[in-house]
Write an enzyme that holds these catalytic residues in place. Structure first.
Site, short mmCIF file in Angstrom:
data_model
loop_
_atom_site.label_atom_id
_atom_site.label_comp_id
_atom_site.label_asym_id
_atom_site.label_seq_id
_atom_site.Cartn_x
_atom_site.Cartn_y
_atom_site.Cartn_z
CD GLU A 436 -2.86 -1.08 -0.03
OE1 GLU A 436 -2.91 0.02 -0.83
OE2 GLU A 436 -3.51 -1.89 -0.46
N GLY A 437 2.04 1.29 -0.64
CA GLY A 437 2.99 2.46 -0.78
C GLY A 437 3.82 2.15 0.48
#
Ligand SMILES: Cc1cc2nc3c(=O)[nH]c(=O)nc-3n(C[C@H](O)[C@H](O)[C@H](O)COP(=O)(O)OP(=O)(O)OC[C@H]3O[C@@H](n4cnc5c(N)ncnc54)[C@H](O)[C@@H]3O)c2cc1C
Length: 559
Positions: A436-437
């Site tokens: 998610e980053g």
């Protein structure tokens, strides 16, 4: 092995006494009917029971047996499908999706609590439904009416699970490098071809169909992120035909063995455009923000589970004499009486409790941003979510891992072996700092896109708003929070004037300063509500807060 159990009463206290969630939600016409304290309590009780009785018992087996790939099919660990079917049939995936889409329309914060508990109980299993809400938002806001008619309700209710297919072998953080192709066909569909890697739940037997959301590039698209569009590719088409989206293999991983991390090959698989061409990343961002808050709560949930296990162990295990509170009737004292062990446990408790206050308020702000009748209040809420999401994602996944590792230390050598289940928590949660980053990307998002892009105005406004909670420096805790706000504000002019190249190395340190500042506010909120845990206040002041000065110095050294 001592188990993890959701504690519904603790959460009811946080939501109702500390955050007054019922009053905040009552201001939103769409949710006012579902903001009754008794209803909130009842949902939490039931959710806790489901997690405890159905999902938690599958955790060890999920880790040991893992998901199995054979000939393109993935078999989930024993019990996983039945648990998911029960989860879906009980309506849990639909908790906060809109009633017109088949959902229950309850406040987002309840969904966040549910996923925090699921993560603490069984992170591998939770990976599958974890992406549903983001996929639902993405389809709801961007898909055509025809696509919505076919897929929205299935995803809103969780009858079908969804994936997020972004990553490629050469394109991780830099999705602009993605090469997967989408070639238009005469019937309005697209032929999707390419390889996506690390796709959580790309293939499994939990649901009868899987809805893939895939980033791909049209033949005439420009290079880079602006050339990416989003496509919906189902595993099975309406006529029952299997699509040409195939799971080539699943990864052997450090943890999360119960979650299949798939290499997906798309061989001219039929897909449909979601949103406008070239706006794929925008559409995905909607999904990614919801997913980021879920991932932050994975950190909180696992940290709470690690704390519960370590606290229980520390009460039982006796070694050496404690400096105080000795028990002469026993040859040794419980290790919880050793100040070093208490410090580890109280520090994690402070992170869990403060993290919950900030994360749950963020979940409330998500609903305020959508439903509040007042435009100014909606804008404030959007600002809160934009600033708090990268902070929560990076800081609480970091603490989820490092804090769980500290809890493993409480077990000594017994933590390093499998018996107590603490080593699984450490392995499972490690990846939350990456997906998610990555946390490095979150830190840059906060500093450059969220804070410096408007010369720090948004952050200043948020701090001013929170300062209203601190009427006067009445206690040491509120005085600390006030001082934290002033100091953070005073850093902003220097940062705005500094060349960005100098700031990149300290983006993570800046994120920590913002984290600790928000925690100072959260601890004040906890303390000012009745029933606050004094140990948490003390642990924050002694063991957590001092880091802020060091981080501030690191940041200001480059300005
Ligand atoms: C278990 C698991 C599940 C996953 N699930 C999914 C999924 O469902 N769908 C999906 O699409 N992807 C998924 N991913 C992929 C995940 O999102 C990526 O691993 C992540 O985005 C990082 O990409 P990368 O691994 O290629 O690392 P890279 O991008 O190569 O990064 C390597 C290192 O360089 C750093 N770095 C890179 N660029 C910068 C920069 N500009 N500034 C500072 N540091 C930088 C990173 O922070 C990292 O430390 C999953 C991964 C795992 C391991």
């Amino acid at each position: 092995m001592n188990a993890y159990a959701p504690r519904a009463q603790d959460i009811s206290h946080l939501l109702l006494d500390v955050l007054q969630a019922d009053r905040q939600l009552a201001e939103l016409p769409a949710l006012a009917d579902n903001a009754d304290p008794d209803l909130l309590r009842q949902v939490l009780e039931e959710a806790g029971k489901f997690v405890d009785e159905v999902v938690a018992p599958l955790n060890r087996e999920g880790d040991e047996t893992g998901a199995c790939w054979q000939g393109g099919q993935v078999t989930m660990p024993p019990g996983a499908r039945d648990a998911y079917q029960a989860f879906w049939q009980a309506g849990w995936p639909a908790l906060s999706t809109a009633p017109e889409d088949g959902g229950q329309g309850l406040p987002t914060v309840l969904e966040m609590v549910l996923y925090e508990w699921l993560s603490g109980a069984n992170l591998g299993w939770t990976m599958a439904p974890g992406l549903l809400h983001g996929a639902y938002e993405c389809i709801k806001h961007h898909a055509s009416p025809e696509l919505k008619a076919r897929y929205l309700e299935k995803v809103a209710t969780g009858e079908w699970l969804a994936t997020m297919c972004l990553t490629e072998p050469h394109a991780g953080s830099d999705l602009g490098l993605a090469r997967t192709k989408a070639v238009p066909r005469a019937d309005g569909s697209f032929a999707i071809s390419g390889t996506k890697i690390f796709i959580s739940g790309g293939e499994h037997d939990l649901t009868d169909n899987i809805v893939h959301l895939v980033l791909a590039r049209l033949p005439d698209s420009p290079p880079g992120p602006k050339g990416l569009s989003l496509f919906l590719v189902p595993k099975f088409h309406e006529d029952g035909a299997r699509s040409a989206a195939v799971c080539e293999r699943i990864e052997e991983k450090m943890g999360l063995h119960g979650s299949p991390t798939c290499v997906m090959r798309f061989d001219e698989a039929t897909g449909w455009l979601v949103g406008e061409t070239g706006k794929g990343l925008n559409a995905m961002f909607l999904m990614m923000n919801a997913a980021r808050l879920h991932v932050a709560l994975q950190g909180v949930g696992v940290l709470d589970a690690a704390w519960q296990k370590a606290s229980a162990y520390a009460q039982e295990r006796r070694q050496m004499r404690a400096p105080e509170r000795r028990d002469p009737s026993q040859p040794a004292d419980p290790i919880i009486e050793h100040p070093a062990v208490q410090r580890i446990l109280d520090t994690q408790r402070a992170w869990v409790d403060a993290g919950r206050v900030i994360a749950y308020q963020t979940a409330i702000e998500l609903d305020v941003a959508k439903h509040h009748p007042d435009t100014v209040r909606r804008q404030q809420a959007q600002q809160w979510c934009a600033l708090a999401t990268p902070v929560l994602k990076a800081a609480w996944t970091d603490q989820g891992f490092h804090g769980a590792s500290d809890c493993l230390q409480v077990f000594g050598g017994h933590g390093y072996v499998r018996e107590w289940g603490i080593e699984q928590l450490v392995r499972d949660v490690r990846v939350a700092m990456i997906y998610e980053g990555t946390n490095e990307i979150q830190a840059q998002d906060l500093l450059f896109r969220k804070v410096l892009a408007d010369q720090g105005e948004g952050l200043k406004n948020l701090l001013d708003r929170l300062q209203a909670d601190l009427p006067a420096a009445e206690t040491a805790t509120s005085a600390r929070a006030l001082e934290a706000f002033q100091t953070l504000k005073s850093m902003l002019p220097g940062l705005c004037q500094t060349e960005s190249a100098r700031l990149y190395p300290v983006a993570g340190d800046f994120l920590r300063v913002v984290t600790l500042t928000l925690m100072a506010w959260a601890i004040h909120r906890l303390e000012s509500a009745s029933g606050a845990n004094e140990k948490v206040t003390v642990a924050f002041a002694r063991w957590v807060w001092p880091e802020a000065a060091m981080r501030r110095e690191m940041v200001m050294a480059v300005t």
